[in-house]
Scaffold this active site. Sequence first.
Site, PDB file in Angstrom:
ATOM      1  N   HIS B  31      -1.322  25.857  26.807  1.00 13.25           N
ATOM      2  CA  HIS B  31      -2.521  26.903  27.065  1.00 13.25           C
ATOM      3  C   HIS B  31      -2.410  28.028  27.311  1.00 13.25           C
ATOM      4  CE1 HIS B  31      -3.429  21.862  27.494  1.00 13.25           C
ATOM      5  NE2 HIS B  31      -4.800  22.551  27.174  1.00 13.25           N
ATOM      6  N   PRO B 120      -6.602  16.410  35.602  1.00 17.44           N
ATOM      7  CA  PRO B 120      -7.370  15.440  34.918  1.00 17.44           C
ATOM      8  C   PRO B 120      -8.858  17.396  36.128  1.00 17.44           C
ATOM      9  CG  PRO B 120      -5.988  14.454  35.699  1.00 17.44           C
ATOM     10  CD  PRO B 120      -5.071  16.194  35.958  1.00 17.44           C
ATOM     11  N   GLY B 161     -14.615  23.934  32.737  1.00 20.38           N
ATOM     12  CA  GLY B 161     -14.843  22.279  32.651  1.00 20.38           C
ATOM     13  C   GLY B 161     -14.542  21.068  34.469  1.00 20.38           C
ATOM     14  N   HIS B 266      -7.698  28.546  23.954  1.00 19.73           N
ATOM     15  CA  HIS B 266      -7.818  27.905  24.900  1.00 19.73           C
ATOM     16  C   HIS B 266      -6.149  26.711  25.210  1.00 19.73           C
ATOM     17  CE1 HIS B 266      -8.517  24.470  28.027  1.00 19.73           C
ATOM     18  NE2 HIS B 266      -8.507  23.677  26.694  1.00 19.73           N
ATOM     19  N   GLU B 421     -17.714   8.355  46.551  1.00 16.89           N
ATOM     20  CA  GLU B 421     -16.559   7.598  46.325  1.00 16.89           C
ATOM     21  C   GLU B 421     -14.845   8.336  45.414  1.00 16.89           C
ATOM     22  OE1 GLU B 421     -19.766   6.561  44.986  1.00 16.89           O
ATOM     23  OE2 GLU B 421     -20.143   4.509  46.488  1.00 16.89           O
ATOM     24  N   HIS B 483     -22.130  -6.123  41.749  1.00 13.23           N
ATOM     25  CA  HIS B 483     -20.973  -5.908  43.106  1.00 13.23           C
ATOM     26  C   HIS B 483     -19.860  -6.473  43.104  1.00 13.23           C
ATOM     27  CE1 HIS B 483     -24.215  -2.681  43.700  1.00 13.23           C
ATOM     28  NE2 HIS B 483     -24.011  -2.356  44.848  1.00 13.23           N
TER      29      HIS B 483
END
Lengths: 683, 683
Positions: B31, B120, B161, B266, B421, B483
């Site tokens: 990239h 990520p 992003g 990119h 979370e 749940h």
Amino acid sequence: MAQTAASTSTLMANAIRALAMDAVQQANSGHPGAPMGMADIAVALWDRHLRHNPSNPQWADRDRFVLSNGHGSMLIYALLHLTGYALPIEELRAFRQLHSKTPGHPEVGITPGVETTTGPLGQGITNAVGLALAEKMLAKEFNRDGHAIVDHHTYVFLGDGCLMEGISHEACSLAGAWKLNKLIAIYDDNGISIDGQVAPWFIDNTAQRFEAYGWDVIGPVDGHDIDAVDAAIAQAKKSSAKPTLIIAKTHIGKGSPNRANTAKAHGEPLGAEEIKLTREQLGWNHEPFQIPAEVYAGWDAKARGAALEQSWDERFDTYATAHPELAAEFARRIAGVLPANFAQVAVDAVIAAHGKAETVASRKASQLALEAFTAALPELLGGSADLTGSNLTNTKSTPAFRVEADGSANGGRHINYGVREFGMAAIMNGVALHGGYIPYGGTFLTFSDYSRNAIRMAALMKQRVIHVFTHDSIGLGEDGPTHQSIEHVASLRLIPGLDVWRPADTTETVVAWTMAIGNAQRPSVLALSRQNLPYAPKTAVDDIAKGGYVLAEPSDAGLKKKPKGVIIATGSEVQLALQAQATLAQQGIPVRVVSMPSTNVFDRQDRDYKKAVLPEGLPRVAVEMGVSDFWWKYGVSAVVGIDSYGESAPAPVLFKHFGFTAENVVDTVKVALGVAKLKGKKR
Amino acid sequence: MAQTAASTSTLMANAIRALAMDAVQQANSGHPGAPMGMADIAVALWDRHLRHNPSNPQWADRDRFVLSNGHGSMLIYALLHLTGYALPIEELRAFRQLHSKTPGHPEVGITPGVETTTGPLGQGITNAVGLALAEKMLAKEFNRDGHAIVDHHTYVFLGDGCLMEGISHEACSLAGAWKLNKLIAIYDDNGISIDGQVAPWFIDNTAQRFEAYGWDVIGPVDGHDIDAVDAAIAQAKKSSAKPTLIIAKTHIGKGSPNRANTAKAHGEPLGAEEIKLTREQLGWNHEPFQIPAEVYAGWDAKARGAALEQSWDERFDTYATAHPELAAEFARRIAGVLPANFAQVAVDAVIAAHGKAETVASRKASQLALEAFTAALPELLGGSADLTGSNLTNTKSTPAFRVEADGSANGGRHINYGVREFGMAAIMNGVALHGGYIPYGGTFLTFSDYSRNAIRMAALMKQRVIHVFTHDSIGLGEDGPTHQSIEHVASLRLIPGLDVWRPADTTETVVAWTMAIGNAQRPSVLALSRQNLPYAPKTAVDDIAKGGYVLAEPSDAGLKKKPKGVIIATGSEVQLALQAQATLAQQGIPVRVVSMPSTNVFDRQDRDYKKAVLPEGLPRVAVEMGVSDFWWKYGVSAVVGIDSYGESAPAPVLFKHFGFTAENVVDTVKVALGVAKLKGKKR
């Protein structure tokens, strides 16, 4: 202070409060705080605005209502019961009991009038964005001048929890970009979450945040002033190009003298004594589950709902007269029935793929299949989380979805979701729930982690949503271990109700798409390669649909003997299995190659078929570029897998490094067959 | 237009551009766009502000730098090389090749100077929030008047992003609530993501959004005006109670005449021709990987870095003289060494649990263990995603973390993360990476789905982060299938490098905590029950730490025979196994019960131990309230599991409904042993 001479609206709200506190008390479990706090808002929306027909929860043009704070389930159960849905009081008495229609959190398919299953916070508002998106797109596709047959709102109740969840950012940002003006969310701003007063961990200026997304924001209004909420909703309905957030200040557990405004009201019964005090404060002198006739009369929406639907029916008839083909197509689409030529399109696509026998990446094979299916099925609604050119989810038939300046859709049907995997997945759930479209969307397989709970929710809700997960193993190469799936395929296979496909070549990919599209009651995952895969010659094309099949017998490799072992492989490793089979055949060792593109589907075949594919007594070796643990269920004696993270390097280097070579497969099979000894390899 | 007489700063920026485009070209993968677009920003930060010592990447008080847009890895590799880290040019030439120190995305532990593994999207900025949180808390804990030994900044580069990802909302909202004034993020606002110009899918007013979180926002500034960025950073460093976002307008791929400002810049090499044109435009006439000596000289940060660290060393010496115990404790904590009495604390806790033999939920057993450990280990930093009272993560030693009006921490060490979370998990990763704390945090096991990729990242990064996942099965009862974990324990066990524990009682829970705390190179998951579990009498307490052990022989059930079969159980099902064993003993059928609290740890034991626990030839039955697929790896002939979603009902009703009764276990074992026939049950 006991109330006297309460208005009908107040009585209607108090009926919700009473039902909620009494049902939670009876179940000795549940969440009274949200229903009691939102009861007045519920009167404003459900009695004064919501266009629905309790006698037909499936009316195509009904307003959609989503309780994103699903723990407040007694709110929607009370509303459905009171307005006249087929939810008798006995069901409310059986709140949270086995096989009741009133489970702990609202579940679509269980309770008439529940549009989506909520509870995992943030996903309800995101489903609602999908519902509103589907409405906008269907309106563009089907409405004609003077015929607005698709014209309804999507309403959402949500709380602090939904707004704290990251997915709310993804969804609400997109709702603004898409100008979803018929999406109206009402925020139960009570300042309390389970851990207490939210101030130390939640200081967002939510109005400012939503304005930043391009929403209209109304309020704060007093969430216990029914007229004020009513007026806010009326104002929101006038929006032509923006979604609306109504911020309603409320008191959680309102009516409970000692629990209101406390976290204690959130998730446990009030207790007999506090319920008594609450009855006094509300001036509600009725026994549990007893609702006065005048309150029922105030809530009853059956007549109004029937009239609304009848009016729409008449408008639809006029439309059908003017546009008979469109009307028939609309009916088909809403019913979720595939076009009559679907099976033929699928067969043609398989034949074409088989005939060409191309060597392409399975992500490319997927695009080839999609070219055929999207041309034939206008309901296929594509998309990608900012990886369109990598996932290859777009086709000639699917121009990019865009929103015009006036807020209308452009007729495109490939969605740029941006870098929002979880949002994409839960929006697709909402689109599927709305009806009219079969949504599919792409990202890298590794990022299925981001969207995992929405995939689970699709499975739990039995929704036809298709996930296109490309770059499915260490075969993606240089992007390295953060992007290389190791445990993902195996982990996804464990989600009940989900079909995972990992096709090996063009024909398997077409069949995987055919099965995914054809399965109205299940979501599917397609795990696809970045790298090219050779076509696997085969005769048993029909058996691909069984999830696992005999791809090649020893005779196909030139050895006329019965197999003495079986190599099971999936996806990109099928070629390795075939190479190993050929080498073994040259050495006089006959093995069968079983291609297993979907273990989930194979597992549903009858015992005889499974035994025919995997005969008892023949040693089995599995080959897959993923964690080995999964494969032992097939009685294998060895797995060529990978149980560590990957590395950053060109794919061919990695295949060798991690033992994904025909030679290693040959050696492993020979050990399994007892014709060679273990050379100190891992397995 | 070729530049002439470029300033040193411009040359320094162009060196990054050249290294990035040449390395990507050589790898034929990568990239170039982000490094080329952010090169000027990098000069402003790294040359003019960043306090670091290339010769000692572990200096405790260094500024932290996070490249949240990790695909731009060549940016940080270029910076580390140019400023003098142990990253020679050969490593840049080997970009993205096997075993190089320059993998496709930056990986902590591989490359000196890389603080966290990124790629990520959204997790880098969230790790950075954790780094800044740790700094603020450590400063409160260790700084004394006149001794600011903890006093550094955390800088983040991030792109569109990261800002689209939901986790950025969770993290940045908390950063505002926590007044992380030493967190400075620079947004590479280039208007391009992979799918193209972002406008159709990303219209956020990001400045307004971050102001809503309580951040200071500076800009937009011209991201190619080094002095302007320099000034913005200088301003941001003055903030006393707010984090800062600097919005820098940039051109992706800047310097490339035809690729700049396009998505093509990119994620692929520019190509030889475009590289030639870029060289001309930049006026960069050097061969690939050739950097002029004056540019190296401009970048060299070794002398300045050594001086900075030396100055800190001197200040630390002064501090150590004034506060010798604190200084020793600080050194211990930063080194990640446990207190000398840790082992004894653990032993005492086990003995206490064993002696009391209490019947409590394992979540309560966890809190009991934590009472002991948090009292002894000040580095334990607790928290919960708005379920403190359910997860029972708080103890008497861990008051709630709060931030004072002046922005300082209050000394509390239990964090209310809110309903976030994924954010919690990735913030914990950042805290662990900073050093000084061992973070643990709780939510319901089902919502491990939300945080799954951050758990994976902790494992990939080998960080000691502990997840307390309670309500671990259908045993949670009335909250229903949304749940109830079915596939989660099995799915988590598949993540490489993660230890999953599902303890059966108080002693197993203490041991699980001991192992999790003691394992500096692994994250751990504790899956804990909502419902009470009886104490399982045992003698082999030491063997719990082996992950699986013989809990009870037939003789413990009153039958003096050698076992003819083995029941393997985990967590709440161990009691069922013991009940079944007793019933079978009464019928003269001797079976062994193996408790397997951690399959991951058991799998690492030597072959002899494993064989001793699970002798060959003895039929095995596994009992666990989760998907059955997982257990076949242990050569079982039957599994009492659950392969569908749960239901909403009281737990005892569900146990019976799904076959989790001693009777069913007995029947299953008898079939497995061949002493009874299958009664048409599922298995």
